[in-house]
Design a protein around this motif. Structure first.
Motif, PDB file in Angstrom:
ATOM      1  N   MET A 108      26.941  39.007  61.991  1.00 17.13           N
ATOM      2  CA  MET A 108      25.517  39.248  62.155  1.00 17.13           C
ATOM      3  C   MET A 108      24.747  38.049  61.612  1.00 17.13           C
ATOM      4  N   GLU A 109      23.858  37.530  62.434  1.00 22.40           N
ATOM      5  CA  GLU A 109      23.090  36.347  62.069  1.00 22.40           C
ATOM      6  C   GLU A 109      21.882  36.744  61.228  1.00 22.40           C
ATOM      7  N   LEU A 110      21.752  36.123  60.080  1.00 23.85           N
ATOM      8  CA  LEU A 110      20.644  36.466  59.189  1.00 23.85           C
ATOM      9  C   LEU A 110      19.324  35.860  59.633  1.00 23.85           C
ATOM     10  N   GLU A 111      19.357  34.574  59.934  1.00 22.74           N
ATOM     11  CA  GLU A 111      18.119  33.904  60.309  1.00 22.74           C
ATOM     12  C   GLU A 111      18.368  33.010  61.510  1.00 22.74           C
ATOM     13  N   LYS A 112      17.667  33.276  62.589  1.00 26.50           N
ATOM     14  CA  LYS A 112      17.834  32.507  63.802  1.00 26.50           C
ATOM     15  C   LYS A 112      16.812  31.376  63.820  1.00 26.50           C
ATOM     16  N   PRO A 113      17.223  30.153  64.123  1.00 29.32           N
ATOM     17  CA  PRO A 113      16.236  29.083  64.190  1.00 29.32           C
ATOM     18  C   PRO A 113      15.259  29.328  65.351  1.00 29.32           C
ATOM     19  N   LEU A 114      14.034  28.949  65.139  1.00 24.55           N
ATOM     20  CA  LEU A 114      13.021  29.114  66.176  1.00 24.55           C
ATOM     21  C   LEU A 114      13.266  28.156  67.320  1.00 24.55           C
ATOM     22  N   LYS A 115      12.966  28.612  68.508  1.00 26.16           N
ATOM     23  CA  LYS A 115      12.969  27.739  69.671  1.00 26.16           C
ATOM     24  C   LYS A 115      11.589  27.093  69.719  1.00 26.16           C
ATOM     25  N   ILE A 116      11.477  25.992  70.432  1.00 26.00           N
ATOM     26  CA  ILE A 116      10.203  25.290  70.524  1.00 26.00           C
ATOM     27  C   ILE A 116       9.146  26.204  71.146  1.00 26.00           C
ATOM     28  N   SER A 117       9.555  27.084  72.055  1.00 30.89           N
ATOM     29  CA  SER A 117       8.598  28.016  72.665  1.00 30.89           C
ATOM     30  C   SER A 117       8.010  28.953  71.607  1.00 30.89           C
ATOM     31  N   ASP A 118       8.862  29.402  70.682  1.00 29.08           N
ATOM     32  CA  ASP A 118       8.387  30.270  69.602  1.00 29.08           C
ATOM     33  C   ASP A 118       7.459  29.509  68.658  1.00 29.08           C
ATOM     34  N   LEU A 119       7.803  28.256  68.409  1.00 28.59           N
ATOM     35  CA  LEU A 119       6.967  27.420  67.553  1.00 28.59           C
ATOM     36  C   LEU A 119       5.564  27.281  68.131  1.00 28.59           C
ATOM     37  N   ILE A 120       5.476  26.946  69.408  1.00 30.58           N
ATOM     38  CA  ILE A 120       4.170  26.770  70.056  1.00 30.58           C
ATOM     39  C   ILE A 120       3.362  28.057  69.950  1.00 30.58           C
ATOM     40  N   ARG A 121       3.995  29.174  70.242  1.00 30.64           N
ATOM     41  CA  ARG A 121       3.311  30.470  70.194  1.00 30.64           C
ATOM     42  C   ARG A 121       2.825  30.780  68.771  1.00 30.64           C
ATOM     43  N   GLN A 122       3.702  30.572  67.781  1.00 36.58           N
ATOM     44  CA  GLN A 122       3.332  30.868  66.397  1.00 36.58           C
ATOM     45  C   GLN A 122       2.182  29.990  65.925  1.00 36.58           C
ATOM     46  N   LEU A 123       2.250  28.708  66.238  1.00 36.11           N
ATOM     47  CA  LEU A 123       1.165  27.819  65.818  1.00 36.11           C
ATOM     48  C   LEU A 123      -0.154  28.211  66.468  1.00 36.11           C
TER      49      LEU A 123
END
Length: 84
Positions: A1-16
């Motif tokens: 089970m993965e604890l922390e998944k790195p963000l994709k660039i698409s997620d980064l843009i959305r979060q910012l």
């Protein structure tokens, strides 16, 4: 089970964009790109060019709302140089 998944660039843009409390349309206008471009970035259909990433970083810095962790992790390290 993965604890922390790195963000994709698409997620980064959305979060910012969401941190800035901007719609895709307003974020696009701030960056000087089309709404369709922002939509494609967030949906993962395309990725921002290095030039676009630098523009995003500069825009966030000017607005004074950049999440330093996200910026440091995902935006180009070349912009993080010391100017004399």
């Amino acid at each position: 089970m993965e604890l922390e998944k790195p963000l994709k660039i698409s997620d980064l843009i959305r979060q910012l964009r969401q941190q800035l409390d901007l719609s895709q349309e307003k974020f696009a206008a701030k960056l000087g790109v089309s709404l369709r471009t922002i939509n494609r970035w967030e949906n993962g259909a395309t990725v921002p060019s290095q030039m676009a990433l630098k523009l995003i970083e500069k825009t966030l810095e000017k607005m004074g709302k950049a999440d330093k962790r996200l910026v440091n992790e995902y935006l180009p390290k070349s912009e993080q140089r010391e100017d004399s």
